[in-house]
Write an enzyme that holds these catalytic residues in place. Structure first.
Site, PDB file in Angstrom:
ATOM      1  N   ASP A  99     -39.311  -7.540   5.127  1.00 10.78           N
ATOM      2  CA  ASP A  99     -39.028  -7.911   3.742  1.00 10.78           C
ATOM      3  C   ASP A  99     -40.226  -8.575   3.077  1.00 10.78           C
ATOM      4  O   ASP A  99     -41.111  -9.123   3.740  1.00 10.78           O
ATOM      5  CB  ASP A  99     -37.844  -8.882   3.683  1.00 10.78           C
ATOM      6  CG  ASP A  99     -36.511  -8.171   3.841  1.00 10.78           C
ATOM      7  OD1 ASP A  99     -36.516  -6.968   4.157  1.00 10.78           O
ATOM      8  OD2 ASP A  99     -35.475  -8.836   3.658  1.00 10.78           O
ATOM      9  N   HIS A 150     -36.460  -4.335  -2.844  1.00 13.29           N
ATOM     10  CA  HIS A 150     -36.111  -5.736  -2.618  1.00 13.29           C
ATOM     11  C   HIS A 150     -36.258  -6.515  -3.924  1.00 13.29           C
ATOM     12  O   HIS A 150     -36.634  -7.692  -3.914  1.00 13.29           O
ATOM     13  CB  HIS A 150     -37.027  -6.307  -1.524  1.00 13.29           C
ATOM     14  CG  HIS A 150     -36.499  -7.532  -0.853  1.00 13.29           C
ATOM     15  ND1 HIS A 150     -35.202  -7.646  -0.399  1.00 13.29           N
ATOM     16  CD2 HIS A 150     -37.101  -8.718  -0.552  1.00 13.29           C
ATOM     17  CE1 HIS A 150     -35.030  -8.827   0.156  1.00 13.29           C
ATOM     18  NE2 HIS A 150     -36.171  -9.506   0.064  1.00 13.29           N
ATOM     19  N   HIS A 154     -37.828 -10.997  -6.807  1.00  9.90           N
ATOM     20  CA  HIS A 154     -37.160 -11.698  -5.708  1.00  9.90           C
ATOM     21  C   HIS A 154     -36.212 -12.812  -6.170  1.00  9.90           C
ATOM     22  O   HIS A 154     -36.208 -13.912  -5.611  1.00  9.90           O
ATOM     23  CB  HIS A 154     -38.193 -12.276  -4.737  1.00  9.90           C
ATOM     24  CG  HIS A 154     -37.649 -12.505  -3.346  1.00  9.90           C
ATOM     25  ND1 HIS A 154     -37.020 -13.662  -2.967  1.00  9.90           N
ATOM     26  CD2 HIS A 154     -37.635 -11.710  -2.244  1.00  9.90           C
ATOM     27  CE1 HIS A 154     -36.654 -13.601  -1.701  1.00  9.90           C
ATOM     28  NE2 HIS A 154     -37.002 -12.409  -1.237  1.00  9.90           N
ATOM     29  N   HIS A 252     -40.592 -10.333   8.415  1.00  9.42           N
ATOM     30  CA  HIS A 252     -41.274 -10.410   7.123  1.00  9.42           C
ATOM     31  C   HIS A 252     -42.746 -10.047   7.295  1.00  9.42           C
ATOM     32  O   HIS A 252     -43.368 -10.459   8.270  1.00  9.42           O
ATOM     33  CB  HIS A 252     -41.160 -11.812   6.522  1.00  9.42           C
ATOM     34  CG  HIS A 252     -39.751 -12.213   6.194  1.00  9.42           C
ATOM     35  ND1 HIS A 252     -38.873 -12.680   7.153  1.00  9.42           N
ATOM     36  CD2 HIS A 252     -39.062 -12.196   5.024  1.00  9.42           C
ATOM     37  CE1 HIS A 252     -37.710 -12.959   6.591  1.00  9.42           C
ATOM     38  NE2 HIS A 252     -37.797 -12.665   5.298  1.00  9.42           N
TER      39      HIS A 252
END
Length: 722
Positions: A99, A150, A154, A252
């Site tokens: 991510d 995503h 954010h 991540h």
């Protein structure tokens, strides 16, 4: 009623020209474009619309039990929106997902590990990171990996509107199309975890994105690698709860130091491979094929345009910020220089016993060029009749179509001569007056200007110094009772007369004002008189005098009261002519930069001052206001407004000082903040139009302003401070 009074008739409305929309449309378009580029840059750097709030809820009443108890992949698309389906990862299968990327530093290193291990993974990217790292996105796609959305900035979508949600996904799809020519049907909400963590706030987001055609990917295992718990802890957290159980692992590849993630990744892969696991993407695990599809046509070109604009904004902004920083620094240095040098000028010219030499008592010729000045010419000549210095007045009627000449004749003043000529322009009218002048000292004024009794005497005293070829007087706004008049009053006192004190000390006066200027006839003859090669004949002749070696000074007590434009339309026309004429004069005298002596001093000091503070700074000043709007809305409103008011405060101090030096009451300064904003935008528009006219080779003809004659003899009764 006299003929003089009858002649003051209003201009028919039908003869007034409409303002061309282009003069407003083009400059405003540039400002809006600049704001859009700032927003694009802010989006790419995750400054714009940034929201770190996280929703907290414990209620799960609206979430279907099948979802809460199901696998990490939720399908609420189309007909399944009311009866969503969840999918688990097959046994002995691992989906590695990353991510918050891509990162220019960490993602390529992670891709290398995956390539070395022959493993494919899913990367849930943000639009802001994708636009900043397009080559990394292309490497992900080329490596056979799968990309999911995503969001762009954010945020926790549970706290955002449906419009914001659609924008976050749509802009990220645009970024992917522009970067890699793909769209994706995978989505992972920021701040999400396992499917059983869905609640009444986050579930509507899943349903909504499902209705838009997205497959929503949650996780089975969270390594918490973003906390940097240690390599062993990350590896341990990635292991399945039950032997052989399939899982989706969250890691991540951006958002901070990912060295522990990078170190743990090959260990996770080796350990799971040793236990018989295979690594697949979501599409491979579900047997549905890749979630990434190629785009063509409009979607592709829209994405490329979006990426180009974003990239351009990111690359442009540092240069623009540096330029604005330079201009801001230069402006503050100019403030300081004006304050210091104005003190120097005042101490030098007001000290006890100061004089230019023996008093100048010889007669003076005053030249008044007049074109359709019937509203003002009587006040102008009557003010000259009160002069306490011996003068002759030559009125050059330059083909007026109104009663200007008749009014001059009716006044029948003994010191006034009237010369009528066909309309040839102001420079020609002034040259006609110079040719007819009886005396060596010449004063030039506009036909809408009123002199005080001492103006001519004060203006010619510096000619006691034989080195002085011209003298700039103190032009003041007489019609200052309106808002526009008050703004111009501030500009004249602060922007013109304080400037002239500075230029006097630096010996690089760029302009003798047309409203009140004195010249030595010998100096005028040496430079060829007034030129019609530019629209700013006063600036042109001043620069020519510098290049010819003459000294030019400022006489603060030689006050003249002029009628400033009464509305924004006329103010625009006047400043457009001034700006364009100044550019012409600068270009005409550009070679002074390379010359020696007084000419070189003016070329290397005066011309750069004019270029920076009369052309460049006003052109860039609205960008400061745009940056302020951007800062208030998207960055830090308190610091931004604090900085803006700091600049306003510095300008207010300078304005108060300039009013104090000119003996003016400061109450007009209450309009200073609004004046600064309006004038910045107005001068930006004027200068941009002037640049366009200059670059396209356009010719700007003389523009006559409509006068009202409201500046009468009563405005000349003020007193100058000693």
């Amino acid at each position: 009623m006299s003929r003089h009074q009858r002649s003051r008739r209003a201009t028919p409305r039908s003869r007034r020209l409409a303002v061309p929309p282009l003069r407003f449309f083009l400059p405003l378009t540039v400002l809006v474009t600049l704001l859009a580029l700032l927003v694009l840059r802010g989006m790419a750097n995750n400054e714009v619309f940034h929201d770190e709030r996280i929703a907290v809820s414990v209620d799960k009443g609206t979430v279907p039990p099948s979802v809460l108890q199901g696998g990490p992949i939720v399908d609420a698309r189309g007909a399944r929106n009311d009866k969503p389906v969840s999918y688990t990862i097959p046994d002995k299968t691992v989906v590695l997902s990353f991510d918050d990327g891509p990162s220019a530093k960490w993602t390529p290193k992670i891709l290398k590990v995956l390539a070395d291990e022959h493993v494919h993974a899913d990367f849930f990217v943000t639009g802001s990171m994708a636009t900043r790292n397009p080559s990394t996105i292309r490497r992900i796609v080329a490596g056979g990996h799968e990309i999911g959305l995503h969001t762009f900035t954010h945020p926790d979508l549970a706290l955002q509107s449906s419009t914001r949600l659609s924008w976050e996904l749509g802009e990220t799809q645009l970024a992917l199309a522009g970067v890699a020519g793909i769209h994706t049907s995978l989505f992972r909400p920021p701040y999400s975890s396992t499917a059983d963590a869905l609640d009444d706030w986050s579930w509507p987001v899943t349903k909504e994105v499902g209705s838009d055609g997205y497959l929503v990917a949650f996780i089975n295992k969270d390594t918490d690698d973003w906390k940097r718990p240690g390599v062993n802890a990350i590896v341990k957290a990635a292991m399945p709860e039950l032997p052989g159980q399939g899982e989706m692992v969250l890691m991540h590849d951006a958002g901070g130091n990912r060295s522990q993630t990078l170190a743990a990744l090959p260990l996770i892969i080796e350990k799971l491979k040793a236990e018989g696991y295979t690594f697949k993407t979501i599409g491979e695990a579900l047997g549905t094929g890749s979630a990434n599809t190629r785009v063509t046509g409009y979607d592709l070109w829209a994405g490329k345009a979006f990426l180009w604009c974003t990239t351009f904004s990111v690359r442009l902004m540092p240069w623009l910020v540096a330029l604005l920083a330079f201009v801001g620094t230069a402006v503050f240095l100019r403030f300081a220089l004006m304050l210091v040098l104005s003190v120097v000028h005042v101490r030098r010219t007001r000290k006890r016993g100061f004089s230019w030499g023996e008093p100048v008592t010889e007669p003076v010729t005053v030249i008044v060029p007049a074109y359709n000045e019937q509203e003002c010419i009587a006040n102008t000549l009557l003010s000259l009749a009160r002069s306490d210095h011996p003068i002759e007045v030559i009125v050059v009627d330059d083909g007026s179509t109104d009663d200007t000449a008749s009014i001059v004749e009716e006044l029948d003043l003994p010191m006034v001569r009237l010369i009528c000529q066909p309309n040839s322009g102001k420079p020609a009218a002034l040259n006609t007056g110079v040719a007819a002048a009886s005396y060596d000292l010449i004063v030039m004024m506009d036909g809408d200007t009123v002199f005080e009794p001492s103006t001519v005497r004060e203006l010619v005293q510096p000619f006691a110094d034989p080195r002085i070829g011209a003298v700039a007087g103190n032009a003041k706004v007489g019609n200052r009772d309106t808002l526009i008049g008050a703004w111009q009053h501030i500009e004249y006192v602060m922007g013109f007369n304080l400037d002239r004190r500075m230029y006097d000390v630096l010996s690089c006066m760029p302009t003798i004002p047309g409203a009140v200027g004195g010249f030595r006839r010998t100096a005028l003859d040496q430079v060829g008189g007034m030129s019609d090669e530019t629209l700013a004949e006063d600036t042109d002749v001043t620069m020519a005098l510098h290049r010819d070696g003459w000294k030019i000074v400022y006489a603060e007590k030689a006050r003249a009261w002029t009628e400033a434009p009464g509305n924004l339309r006329q103010l625009w026309s006047q400043r457009y002519r001034w700006s364009y004429g100044t550019m012409q004069a600068m270009w005409k005298h550009r070679h002074a930069v390379l010359e020696r002596g007084a000419a070189g001093h003016f070329g290397r000091v005066g011309l750069p001052f004019v270029a920076v503070f009369m052309v460049l700074t006003p052109l860039l000043a609205p960008a400061i206001d745009i940056a302020m709007i951007y800062g208030v809305v998207f960055v830090d409103p308190y610091k931004t407004l604090g900085a803006w008011f700091g600049v306003m405060g510095a300008q207010a101090v300078l304005a108060w000082w300039s009013f104090h030096l000119d003996g003016e009451k400061p109450w007009h300064l209450i309009t200073l903040p609004l004046q600064q904003v309006v004038y910045r935008v107005l001068m930006y528009m004027v200068l941009l139009q002037s640049w366009i006219t200059a670059l396209t080779g356009g010719r700007l003809r003389w523009q006559k302003l409509r006068r009202t004659g409201e500046v009468g003899l009563d405005v000349t009764m003020g007193e100058m401070p000693s």
